[in-house]
Scaffold this motif. Sequence first.
Motif, PDB file in Angstrom:
ATOM      1  N   MET A 240       0.825  -1.193   0.000  1.00  0.00           N
ATOM      2  CA  MET A 240       0.000   0.000   0.000  1.00  0.00           C
ATOM      3  C   MET A 240       0.867   1.253   0.000  1.00  0.00           C
ATOM      4  O   MET A 240       0.471   2.256  -0.544  1.00  0.00           O
ATOM      5  N   GLU A 241       2.052   1.168   0.624  1.00  0.00           N
ATOM      6  CA  GLU A 241       2.923   2.338   0.692  1.00  0.00           C
ATOM      7  C   GLU A 241       3.300   2.836  -0.697  1.00  0.00           C
ATOM      8  O   GLU A 241       3.433   4.037  -0.904  1.00  0.00           O
ATOM      9  N   ARG A 242       3.484   1.936  -1.623  1.00  0.00           N
ATOM     10  CA  ARG A 242       3.859   2.328  -2.986  1.00  0.00           C
ATOM     11  C   ARG A 242       2.636   2.696  -3.829  1.00  0.00           C
ATOM     12  O   ARG A 242       2.739   3.467  -4.777  1.00  0.00           O
ATOM     13  N   ALA A 243       1.485   2.141  -3.495  1.00  0.00           N
ATOM     14  CA  ALA A 243       0.287   2.365  -4.301  1.00  0.00           C
ATOM     15  C   ALA A 243      -0.241   3.790  -4.175  1.00  0.00           C
ATOM     16  O   ALA A 243      -0.653   4.395  -5.170  1.00  0.00           O
ATOM     17  N   ILE A 244      -0.227   4.327  -2.972  1.00  0.00           N
ATOM     18  CA  ILE A 244      -0.830   5.646  -2.748  1.00  0.00           C
ATOM     19  C   ILE A 244      -0.146   6.740  -3.568  1.00  0.00           C
ATOM     20  O   ILE A 244      -0.842   7.512  -4.239  1.00  0.00           O
ATOM     21  N   PRO A 245       1.186   6.832  -3.595  1.00  0.00           N
ATOM     22  CA  PRO A 245       1.802   7.856  -4.450  1.00  0.00           C
ATOM     23  C   PRO A 245       1.477   7.673  -5.933  1.00  0.00           C
ATOM     24  O   PRO A 245       1.333   8.655  -6.670  1.00  0.00           O
ATOM     25  N   LEU A 246       1.335   6.433  -6.370  1.00  0.00           N
ATOM     26  CA  LEU A 246       0.966   6.193  -7.770  1.00  0.00           C
ATOM     27  C   LEU A 246      -0.451   6.676  -8.047  1.00  0.00           C
ATOM     28  O   LEU A 246      -0.711   7.323  -9.065  1.00  0.00           O
ATOM     29  N   TYR A 247      -1.381   6.373  -7.138  1.00  0.00           N
ATOM     30  CA  TYR A 247      -2.753   6.861  -7.298  1.00  0.00           C
ATOM     31  C   TYR A 247      -2.793   8.390  -7.292  1.00  0.00           C
ATOM     32  O   TYR A 247      -3.539   9.006  -8.052  1.00  0.00           O
ATOM     33  N   GLU A 248      -1.985   9.018  -6.428  1.00  0.00           N
ATOM     34  CA  GLU A 248      -1.943  10.484  -6.382  1.00  0.00           C
ATOM     35  C   GLU A 248      -1.433  11.060  -7.697  1.00  0.00           C
ATOM     36  O   GLU A 248      -1.969  12.054  -8.203  1.00  0.00           O
ATOM     37  N   SER A 249      -0.412  10.435  -8.253  1.00  0.00           N
ATOM     38  CA  SER A 249       0.158  10.897  -9.523  1.00  0.00           C
ATOM     39  C   SER A 249      -0.856  10.772 -10.656  1.00  0.00           C
ATOM     40  O   SER A 249      -1.033  11.696 -11.457  1.00  0.00           O
ATOM     41  N   ILE A 250      -1.522   9.639 -10.712  1.00  0.00           N
ATOM     42  CA  ILE A 250      -2.527   9.420 -11.755  1.00  0.00           C
ATOM     43  C   ILE A 250      -3.652  10.436 -11.627  1.00  0.00           C
ATOM     44  O   ILE A 250      -4.100  11.017 -12.624  1.00  0.00           O
ATOM     45  N   LEU A 251      -4.110  10.656 -10.394  1.00  0.00           N
ATOM     46  CA  LEU A 251      -5.188  11.626 -10.182  1.00  0.00           C
ATOM     47  C   LEU A 251      -4.767  13.013 -10.637  1.00  0.00           C
ATOM     48  O   LEU A 251      -5.514  13.694 -11.349  1.00  0.00           O
ATOM     49  N   HIS A 252      -3.575  13.431 -10.267  1.00  0.00           N
ATOM     50  CA  HIS A 252      -3.081  14.753 -10.658  1.00  0.00           C
ATOM     51  C   HIS A 252      -3.038  14.890 -12.189  1.00  0.00           C
ATOM     52  O   HIS A 252      -3.479  15.898 -12.742  1.00  0.00           O
ATOM     53  N   GLN A 253      -2.539  13.876 -12.859  1.00  0.00           N
ATOM     54  CA  GLN A 253      -2.448  13.915 -14.317  1.00  0.00           C
ATOM     55  C   GLN A 253      -3.832  13.958 -14.958  1.00  0.00           C
ATOM     56  O   GLN A 253      -4.064  14.719 -15.903  1.00  0.00           O
ATOM     57  N   ARG A 254      -4.744  13.161 -14.450  1.00  0.00           N
ATOM     58  CA  ARG A 254      -6.097  13.159 -15.017  1.00  0.00           C
ATOM     59  C   ARG A 254      -6.815  14.481 -14.769  1.00  0.00           C
ATOM     60  O   ARG A 254      -7.574  14.944 -15.617  1.00  0.00           O
ATOM     61  N   GLU A 255      -6.587  15.094 -13.606  1.00  0.00           N
ATOM     62  CA  GLU A 255      -7.193  16.400 -13.340  1.00  0.00           C
ATOM     63  C   GLU A 255      -6.705  17.425 -14.362  1.00  0.00           C
ATOM     64  O   GLU A 255      -7.491  18.234 -14.866  1.00  0.00           O
ATOM     65  N   GLN A 256      -5.414  17.384 -14.676  1.00  0.00           N
ATOM     66  CA  GLN A 256      -4.856  18.352 -15.622  1.00  0.00           C
ATOM     67  C   GLN A 256      -5.322  18.090 -17.047  1.00  0.00           C
ATOM     68  O   GLN A 256      -5.630  19.022 -17.782  1.00  0.00           O
ATOM     69  N   VAL A 257      -5.369  16.834 -17.450  1.00  0.00           N
ATOM     70  CA  VAL A 257      -5.682  16.497 -18.840  1.00  0.00           C
ATOM     71  C   VAL A 257      -7.187  16.430 -19.086  1.00  0.00           C
ATOM     72  O   VAL A 257      -7.681  16.975 -20.076  1.00  0.00           O
ATOM     73  N   LEU A 258      -7.908  15.798 -18.175  1.00  0.00           N
ATOM     74  CA  LEU A 258      -9.329  15.546 -18.404  1.00  0.00           C
ATOM     75  C   LEU A 258     -10.257  16.515 -17.670  1.00  0.00           C
ATOM     76  O   LEU A 258     -11.410  16.655 -18.053  1.00  0.00           O
ATOM     77  N   GLY A 259      -9.765  17.126 -16.601  1.00  0.00           N
ATOM     78  CA  GLY A 259     -10.601  18.023 -15.809  1.00  0.00           C
ATOM     79  C   GLY A 259     -11.109  17.338 -14.547  1.00  0.00           C
ATOM     80  O   GLY A 259     -11.076  16.108 -14.423  1.00  0.00           O
ATOM     81  N   ASP A 260     -11.579  18.153 -13.620  1.00  0.00           N
ATOM     82  CA  ASP A 260     -11.997  17.656 -12.303  1.00  0.00           C
ATOM     83  C   ASP A 260     -13.246  16.778 -12.330  1.00  0.00           C
ATOM     84  O   ASP A 260     -13.424  15.944 -11.448  1.00  0.00           O
ATOM     85  N   THR A 261     -14.127  16.987 -13.285  1.00  0.00           N
ATOM     86  CA  THR A 261     -15.406  16.277 -13.262  1.00  0.00           C
ATOM     87  C   THR A 261     -15.502  15.160 -14.289  1.00  0.00           C
ATOM     88  O   THR A 261     -16.567  14.546 -14.424  1.00  0.00           O
TER      89      THR A 261
END
Length: 57
Positions: free
Chosen positions: A1-22
């Motif tokens: 889980m320690e490694r998964a959370i930073p990966l999920y955070e990175s993916i979320l950040h990228q998707r927010e920038q590319v696809l938008g918040d909603t």
Amino acid sequence: MERAIPLYESILHQREQVLGDTHPRTLVSRSNLAGARRAGATAPGLQLPSDPPEQPE
């Protein structure tokens, strides 16, 4: 889980920038991150990145 959370955070950040918040995929990523954090909070001895370090007694 320690490694998964930073990966999920990175993916979320990228998707927010590319696809938008909603965008549906952004919302799925946000949900996945929440699930990982929730699972990590119940794992014995695991600290989430946002948790302060434990102080020795």
